[in-house]
Scaffold this motif. Structure first.
Motif, PDB file in Angstrom:
ATOM      1  N   UNK A   1       4.465 -91.062   8.820  1.00 38.36           N
ATOM      2  CA  UNK A   1       4.451 -89.373   9.254  1.00 38.36           C
ATOM      3  C   UNK A   1       4.311 -88.861  10.362  1.00 38.36           C
ATOM      4  N   UNK A   2       5.219 -87.851  10.563  1.00 36.30           N
ATOM      5  CA  UNK A   2       4.879 -86.448  11.423  1.00 36.30           C
ATOM      6  C   UNK A   2       4.087 -85.794  11.807  1.00 36.30           C
ATOM      7  N   UNK A   3       3.509 -85.444  11.880  1.00 35.70           N
ATOM      8  CA  UNK A   3       1.885 -84.303  11.826  1.00 35.70           C
ATOM      9  C   UNK A   3       2.853 -83.270  12.265  1.00 35.70           C
ATOM     10  N   UNK A   4       2.944 -82.173  11.317  1.00 35.96           N
ATOM     11  CA  UNK A   4       3.957 -81.121  11.721  1.00 35.96           C
ATOM     12  C   UNK A   4       2.385 -79.915  12.261  1.00 35.96           C
ATOM     13  N   UNK A   5       0.935 -79.937  11.639  1.00 38.31           N
ATOM     14  CA  UNK A   5       0.092 -79.178  12.433  1.00 38.31           C
ATOM     15  C   UNK A   5      -0.256 -79.597  13.325  1.00 38.31           C
ATOM     16  N   UNK A   6      -0.103 -80.398  14.221  1.00 36.48           N
ATOM     17  CA  UNK A   6       0.212 -80.642  15.080  1.00 36.48           C
ATOM     18  C   UNK A   6       0.404 -79.935  16.011  1.00 36.48           C
ATOM     19  N   UNK A   7       2.019 -79.617  15.888  1.00 39.14           N
ATOM     20  CA  UNK A   7       3.005 -79.433  17.037  1.00 39.14           C
ATOM     21  C   UNK A   7       2.386 -77.691  16.956  1.00 39.14           C
ATOM     22  N   UNK A   8       1.487 -77.321  15.936  1.00 41.96           N
ATOM     23  CA  UNK A   8       1.084 -75.923  15.691  1.00 41.96           C
ATOM     24  C   UNK A   8       0.078 -75.850  17.354  1.00 41.96           C
ATOM     25  N   UNK A   9      -0.753 -76.391  17.608  1.00 40.76           N
ATOM     26  CA  UNK A   9      -1.837 -77.085  18.872  1.00 40.76           C
ATOM     27  C   UNK A   9      -1.078 -76.339  19.729  1.00 40.76           C
TER      28      UNK A   9
END
Length: 258
Positions: free
Chosen positions: A238-246
């Motif tokens: 699964x793609x980790x959306x919360x990492x994108x926020x960094x």
């Protein structure tokens, strides 16, 4: 604030190179030197592991921190802390056993070693030169009593590691430098070393356009390509959306046993 990623550019295309050169004229000479070096190394080392090992030897000889993608010491510290903080927020505990694929010179690894119980960190890399630099980081931080394992590897079959041993497997900025065959090799074998309930996090250079590579060093993949590759080995990704926020330049996928 997260940096907006360019997900459609084909960095291997002539048009992109011309536009980039016009907008960044001071980077033309370094790019030409890098391209010439890489062409010579590819002639000497036709296999990707041998080639990239030579790249790392060259880069580490100049600056071990820059060799792992950090142009300043402050950036080296910040990127290591970003990786550490992310896994801490996802429940990394001292009792977890961790396999760090492409551990480099312990940019994030020294923080993991400090946090984990003694003997619970296992770092592997294809480059002997960067592992020597890793030992320097380890001793400089006074972490010898944590008894971390640091090992060189030729491939990602992970065949020298025990079954169902690692709670967390981590590969930061590894698949961004890997042809699809190497990624497939890792996904084909990683489940064997994952403990029940464990997970495997990896970053990659994401594109929503044409998948491509630049100088056989930087590889750009669509998310679905890697999700499907994992599914082919019975893994759930699964793609980790919360990492994108960094705001990191790469994206992250988490793999678990299906």
């Amino acid at each position: 604030m997260a940096t907006k990623k360019n997900l459609t550019a084909n960095r291997a295309g002539l048009g992109h190179k011309v536009r980039y050169a016009l907008g960044n004229p001071t980077r033309i000479a370094p790019y030409v030197r890098r391209a010439a070096r890489d062409r010579w190394l590819r002639l000497k080392h036709p296999d990707h592991v041998g080639y990239y090992r030579a790249v790392m030897a060259s880069d580490t000889g100049r600056n071990p921190e820059a060799a792992v993608g950090s142009q300043t010491h402050e950036r080296w510290l910040a990127l290591g802390k970003m990786q550490f903080d992310y896994l801490m927020a996802h429940g990394l505990t001292p009792r977890h056993r961790m396999l760090d694929i492409g551990c480099g010179n312990l940019r994030a690894g020294w923080r993991f070693i400090e946090h984990l119980d003694a003997g619970h960190y296992y770092g592997i890399d294809i480059s002997p030169d960067i592992l020597i630099a890793a030992k320097g980081t380890l001793t400089g931080r006074g972490l010898q009593d944590k008894l971390p394992h640091l090992a060189i590897t030729q491939d990602l079959t992970l065949d020298f590691l025990p079954e169902r041993h690692f709670d967390v497997v981590h590969a930061h900025s590894v698949f961004s430098h890997s042809p699809i065959g190497i990624i497939d090799e890792c996904l084909a074998h990683v489940e064997r070393v994952l403990a029940p309930g464990g997970w495997f996090d990896f970053t990659f250079d994401r594109t929503e356009g044409t998948e491509h590579q630049v100088l056989r060093e930087d590889f750009y993949y669509r998310t679905q390509t890697l999700v499907d590759l994992a599914a082919g080995h019975g893994l759930k990704a699964r793609f980790m959306d919360d990492w994108e926020e960094l705001g990191h330049g790469q994206s992250k996928i988490r793999v678990t046993a299906a």
